[in-house]
Design a protein around this motif. Structure first.
Motif, PDB file in Angstrom:
ATOM      1  N   GLN A 278       0.606  -1.211   0.059  1.00 31.50           N
ATOM      2  CA  GLN A 278       0.068  -0.067  -0.147  1.00 31.50           C
ATOM      3  C   GLN A 278       0.693   1.288  -0.126  1.00 31.50           C
ATOM      4  OE1 GLN A 278      -3.537  -0.397   2.565  1.00 31.50           O
ATOM      5  NE2 GLN A 278      -3.553   1.645   2.968  1.00 31.50           N
ATOM      6  N   VAL A 279       2.098   1.114   0.553  1.00 27.96           N
ATOM      7  CA  VAL A 279       3.048   2.456   0.565  1.00 27.96           C
ATOM      8  C   VAL A 279       4.221   2.439  -0.661  1.00 27.96           C
ATOM      9  CG1 VAL A 279       2.400   2.819   3.017  1.00 27.96           C
ATOM     10  CG2 VAL A 279       4.351   1.079   2.387  1.00 27.96           C
ATOM     11  N   GLY A 280       3.778   1.366  -1.391  1.00 28.63           N
ATOM     12  CA  GLY A 280       4.626   1.530  -2.688  1.00 28.63           C
ATOM     13  C   GLY A 280       5.678   0.466  -2.761  1.00 28.63           C
ATOM     14  N   GLY A 281       5.721  -0.754  -1.595  1.00 25.18           N
ATOM     15  CA  GLY A 281       6.634  -1.687  -1.391  1.00 25.18           C
ATOM     16  C   GLY A 281       8.169  -1.205  -1.095  1.00 25.18           C
ATOM     17  N   LEU A 282       8.963  -2.454  -1.094  1.00 23.96           N
ATOM     18  CA  LEU A 282      10.400  -2.166  -0.527  1.00 23.96           C
ATOM     19  C   LEU A 282      11.168  -1.382  -1.649  1.00 23.96           C
ATOM     20  CD1 LEU A 282      11.135  -5.338   1.476  1.00 23.96           C
ATOM     21  CD2 LEU A 282      10.048  -3.301   2.162  1.00 23.96           C
ATOM     22  N   VAL A 283      12.304  -0.777  -1.177  1.00 20.33           N
ATOM     23  CA  VAL A 283      13.158  -0.058  -2.385  1.00 20.33           C
ATOM     24  C   VAL A 283      14.289  -0.910  -2.452  1.00 20.33           C
ATOM     25  CG1 VAL A 283      14.359   1.950  -2.811  1.00 20.33           C
ATOM     26  CG2 VAL A 283      12.493   2.078  -1.701  1.00 20.33           C
ATOM     27  N   ALA A 284      14.421  -1.363  -3.644  1.00 17.94           N
ATOM     28  CA  ALA A 284      15.532  -2.193  -4.068  1.00 17.94           C
ATOM     29  C   ALA A 284      16.883  -2.042  -3.461  1.00 17.94           C
ATOM     30  CB  ALA A 284      15.497  -2.843  -5.490  1.00 17.94           C
ATOM     31  N   THR A 285      17.361  -0.570  -3.597  1.00 16.10           N
ATOM     32  CA  THR A 285      18.549  -0.135  -3.404  1.00 16.10           C
ATOM     33  C   THR A 285      18.723   0.103  -2.124  1.00 16.10           C
ATOM     34  OG1 THR A 285      17.972   2.114  -3.694  1.00 16.10           O
ATOM     35  CG2 THR A 285      19.103   0.840  -5.654  1.00 16.10           C
ATOM     36  N   SER A 286      17.644   0.154  -1.099  1.00 12.80           N
ATOM     37  CA  SER A 286      18.044   0.576   0.432  1.00 12.80           C
ATOM     38  C   SER A 286      17.232  -0.280   1.533  1.00 12.80           C
ATOM     39  CB  SER A 286      17.488   2.078   0.458  1.00 12.80           C
ATOM     40  OG  SER A 286      16.000   2.091   0.248  1.00 12.80           O
ATOM     41  N   SER A 287      16.494  -1.063   0.959  1.00  6.48           N
ATOM     42  CA  SER A 287      15.423  -1.703   2.104  1.00  6.48           C
ATOM     43  C   SER A 287      16.178  -3.100   2.396  1.00  6.48           C
ATOM     44  CB  SER A 287      13.982  -2.000   1.424  1.00  6.48           C
ATOM     45  OG  SER A 287      13.535  -0.670   1.272  1.00  6.48           O
ATOM     46  N   ASP A 288      16.063  -3.423   3.725  1.00  8.19           N
ATOM     47  CA  ASP A 288      16.526  -4.813   3.868  1.00  8.19           C
ATOM     48  C   ASP A 288      15.166  -5.712   4.126  1.00  8.19           C
ATOM     49  OD1 ASP A 288      17.497  -6.994   5.023  1.00  8.19           O
ATOM     50  OD2 ASP A 288      18.368  -6.027   6.977  1.00  8.19           O
ATOM     51  N   PRO A 289      14.959  -6.839   3.409  1.00  3.50           N
ATOM     52  CA  PRO A 289      13.594  -7.484   3.578  1.00  3.50           C
ATOM     53  C   PRO A 289      13.782  -8.399   4.737  1.00  3.50           C
ATOM     54  CG  PRO A 289      15.170  -8.346   1.901  1.00  3.50           C
ATOM     55  CD  PRO A 289      15.742  -6.969   2.209  1.00  3.50           C
ATOM     56  N   THR A 290      15.124  -8.453   5.413  1.00  2.00           N
ATOM     57  CA  THR A 290      15.205  -9.456   6.674  1.00  2.00           C
ATOM     58  C   THR A 290      14.793  -8.580   7.791  1.00  2.00           C
ATOM     59  OG1 THR A 290      17.385  -8.974   6.905  1.00  2.00           O
ATOM     60  CG2 THR A 290      16.936 -10.657   5.445  1.00  2.00           C
ATOM     61  N   GLY A 291      14.604  -7.230   7.675  1.00  5.18           N
ATOM     62  CA  GLY A 291      14.220  -6.342   8.960  1.00  5.18           C
ATOM     63  C   GLY A 291      13.221  -5.654   8.817  1.00  5.18           C
ATOM     64  N   VAL A 292      11.914  -6.268   8.541  1.00  8.02           N
ATOM     65  CA  VAL A 292      10.606  -5.731   8.548  1.00  8.02           C
ATOM     66  C   VAL A 292      10.081  -5.954   9.968  1.00  8.02           C
ATOM     67  CG1 VAL A 292       8.364  -5.657   7.670  1.00  8.02           C
ATOM     68  CG2 VAL A 292      10.318  -6.213   6.153  1.00  8.02           C
ATOM     69  N   PHE A 293       9.956  -4.871  10.635  1.00  8.31           N
ATOM     70  CA  PHE A 293       9.412  -4.814  12.167  1.00  8.31           C
ATOM     71  C   PHE A 293       8.029  -4.123  12.100  1.00  8.31           C
ATOM     72  CE2 PHE A 293      13.917  -4.973  11.992  1.00  8.31           C
ATOM     73  CZ  PHE A 293      14.150  -5.993  13.142  1.00  8.31           C
ATOM     74  N   VAL A 294       7.172  -4.641  13.081  1.00 13.58           N
ATOM     75  CA  VAL A 294       5.906  -4.135  13.414  1.00 13.58           C
ATOM     76  C   VAL A 294       5.891  -3.697  15.044  1.00 13.58           C
ATOM     77  CG1 VAL A 294       3.365  -4.522  13.392  1.00 13.58           C
ATOM     78  CG2 VAL A 294       4.318  -5.287  11.624  1.00 13.58           C
ATOM     79  N   PHE A 295       5.769  -2.428  15.224  1.00  9.59           N
ATOM     80  CA  PHE A 295       5.914  -2.171  16.641  1.00  9.59           C
ATOM     81  C   PHE A 295       4.217  -1.874  17.122  1.00  9.59           C
ATOM     82  CE2 PHE A 295       9.937  -1.041  14.978  1.00  9.59           C
ATOM     83  CZ  PHE A 295      10.755  -0.645  16.020  1.00  9.59           C
ATOM     84  N   ARG A 296       3.914  -2.567  18.239  1.00  9.28           N
ATOM     85  CA  ARG A 296       2.379  -2.433  18.676  1.00  9.28           C
ATOM     86  C   ARG A 296       2.591  -2.619  20.267  1.00  9.28           C
ATOM     87  NH1 ARG A 296      -0.466  -7.222  16.251  1.00  9.28           N
ATOM     88  NH2 ARG A 296      -0.363  -6.192  14.400  1.00  9.28           N
ATOM     89  N   ILE A 319       7.507  -5.906  19.795  1.00  7.69           N
ATOM     90  CA  ILE A 319       7.953  -5.709  18.198  1.00  7.69           C
ATOM     91  C   ILE A 319       7.968  -7.201  17.536  1.00  7.69           C
ATOM     92  CG2 ILE A 319      10.223  -4.817  16.923  1.00  7.69           C
ATOM     93  CD1 ILE A 319      10.941  -3.311  19.355  1.00  7.69           C
ATOM     94  N   TYR A 320       7.289  -7.190  16.446  1.00  8.77           N
ATOM     95  CA  TYR A 320       7.277  -8.336  15.740  1.00  8.77           C
ATOM     96  C   TYR A 320       8.243  -8.254  14.418  1.00  8.77           C
ATOM     97  CZ  TYR A 320       3.001  -9.246  18.319  1.00  8.77           C
ATOM     98  OH  TYR A 320       1.973  -9.345  19.316  1.00  8.77           O
ATOM     99  N   VAL A 321       9.119  -9.642  14.233  1.00 13.95           N
ATOM    100  CA  VAL A 321       9.850  -9.110  13.147  1.00 13.95           C
ATOM    101  C   VAL A 321       9.718 -10.098  12.135  1.00 13.95           C
ATOM    102  CG1 VAL A 321      12.449  -9.568  12.797  1.00 13.95           C
ATOM    103  CG2 VAL A 321      11.584  -8.886  15.210  1.00 13.95           C
ATOM    104  N   LEU A 322       9.488  -9.760  10.746  1.00 19.50           N
ATOM    105  CA  LEU A 322       9.251 -10.372   9.656  1.00 19.50           C
ATOM    106  C   LEU A 322      10.408 -10.506   8.809  1.00 19.50           C
ATOM    107  CD1 LEU A 322       5.726  -8.824   8.876  1.00 19.50           C
ATOM    108  CD2 LEU A 322       6.075 -11.374   9.336  1.00 19.50           C
ATOM    109  N   ASN A 323      10.814 -11.796   8.282  1.00 15.62           N
ATOM    110  CA  ASN A 323      11.959 -11.810   7.470  1.00 15.62           C
ATOM    111  C   ASN A 323      11.467 -12.377   6.363  1.00 15.62           C
ATOM    112  OD1 ASN A 323      14.554 -12.547   5.863  1.00 15.62           O
ATOM    113  ND2 ASN A 323      15.346 -13.666   7.804  1.00 15.62           N
ATOM    114  N   LEU A 324      11.618 -11.521   5.164  1.00 15.73           N
ATOM    115  CA  LEU A 324      10.757 -11.948   4.052  1.00 15.73           C
ATOM    116  C   LEU A 324      11.631 -12.872   3.157  1.00 15.73           C
ATOM    117  CD1 LEU A 324       9.074  -8.465   2.806  1.00 15.73           C
ATOM    118  CD2 LEU A 324       8.124 -10.050   4.268  1.00 15.73           C
TER     119      LEU A 324
END
Length: 377
Positions: A278-296, A319-324
């Motif tokens: 919904q926010v445009g996805g990850l950025v190939a040159t800067s996003s870490d797909p192993t470091g997706v966090f949800v704070f709640r 803090i929930y951790v998702l490793n894509l």
């Protein structure tokens, strides 16, 4: 000491700059994975860091519980014959004599036009007095009036007809085609029919919420649930207030993503994968797909389930951790439910930090090279 030759000037400058960068730190969009994990309870921090798995997705799959109480659901539909306060009736009374109580000399019938039912539900009929009209059908009211007049005139015949009415109305406001006050008529006795009468909803049906206020009670449902679950298409009552509004839930997107903003929900159930998209996805040159966090801030009952404990009380920081990049990482992100006020944060990839370092080094070395070129070194 001999000065450095031009051969060694650039490497020495580069090493010096790397040392400065290492000592001062590079600009960051936010904390990296190591810094987030350092704030965990396991390391004497104040938040529980939890890797998302199938058990966690099931324990945290909580969505807003919307619906109507039994008082709303079990209410029967109003019939078009039921008389209510505010209705206007017409009465015709026939008497079986030439000179009756009500009839004139030229006929044996009397017409009473526009007899309004008062706020207490009564009407006044000459020689019959105050008669309870509200809650009765026209036929039942006819029998009541006939019985009252029967003792005073022989074999009276009474006709009761509805002229108009303003007692059985509801008000609709919010995101509907036409806001206003509408009468409850034969085709508009239910919630969905009344919404259609008002022009339908003017926002995306998937995020439209319908609130019905009846006296001191209120109920709220999703617009689409009216059609998915017919039991929620409740019968309306006079005085009902109906509010149509957009879902107000939202989450915050931060870090190495295409967009950083507070983002409204676009569906009833929003997954982590959908939120990223919904926010445009990850950025190939800067996003870490192993470091997706949800704070709640998680309620204690859910936090206890997630952590396998029973002693936690009050809201807990999780803090929930998702490793894509894991084999089932995308499936877990698809199943993990985002909730209202969540913060979705993606860390920068190590490559992005390395790129920043190289850019700073090359930017600092370039002036040295230019000096050497100018001096012919």
């Amino acid at each position: 000491m001999k000065p450095l030759t031009s051969r060694w000037a650039s490497p020495v400058a580069a090493l010096a700059i790397l040392g400065i960068v290492a000592g001062c730190g590079l600009p960051q969009l936010g904390p990296n994975k190591r810094q987030i994990f350092s704030g965990s309870v396991q390391r004497e921090g104040d938040a529980f860091v939890v890797a998302v798995n199938d058990r966690v997705t099931r324990a945290t799959a909580v969505v807003p519980a919307l619906g109507f109480s039994s008082g709303f659901v079990n209410a029967a539909q109003l019939t078009s014959d039921t008389i209510r306060p505010g209705d206007v009736l017409g009465l015709t009374i026939w008497e079986n004599v030439q000179d009756g109580l009500l009839a004139g000399q030229t006929g044996n019938s009397t017409v009473l036009e526009e007899v309004q039912v008062d706020s207490a539900g009564f009407i006044f009929v000459p020689y019959a007095g105050r008669v309870r009209a509200a809650g009765n059908t026209p036929n039942q009211l006819r029998e009541l009036i006939t019985s009252r007049l029967d003792d005073q005139t022989p074999d009276p015949q009474v006709e009761v007809r509805r002229v108009a009415g303003d007692g059985s109305t509801v008000s609709l406001v919010g995101a509907v085609g036409g806001q206003g006050v509408y009468p409850i008529e034969r085709p508009t006795r239910t919630l969905s029919a009344m919404l259609a009468k008002a022009g339908g909803v003017t926002i995306e049906p998937e995020i439209a919420q319908i609130t019905v206020i009846r006296g001191g009670h209120r109920g709220k449902v999703w617009f689409q649930d009216l059609y998915d679950n017919p039991a929620l298409d409740i019968a309306l009552r006079a005085g009902d207030r109906i509010l149509v509004e957009e879902d107000t839930r939202s989450f915050t997107a931060l870090g190495a993503m295409s967009q950083q903003a507070r983002v409204p929900f676009e569906s009833q159930n929003l997954s982590a994968l959908e939120a990223i998209a919904q926010v445009g996805g990850l950025v190939a040159t800067s996003s870490d797909p192993t470091g997706v966090f949800v704070f709640r801030n998680e309620p204690a009952e859910i936090a206890n389930q997630v952590l396998g404990r029973t002693d936690l009380q009050g809201a807990q920081r999780l803090i929930y951790v998702l490793n894509l990049k894991e084999p089932n990482g995308l499936f877990l992100a698809r199943d993990f439910v985002i909730r209202d006020d969540d913060t979705l944060y993606v860390t920068e990839a190590p490559y992005a930090q390395w790129t920043k370092t190289i850019s700073l080094v090359l930017g600092a070395i370039t002036p040295v090279a230019d000096v050497q070129t100018l001096t012919g070194g």
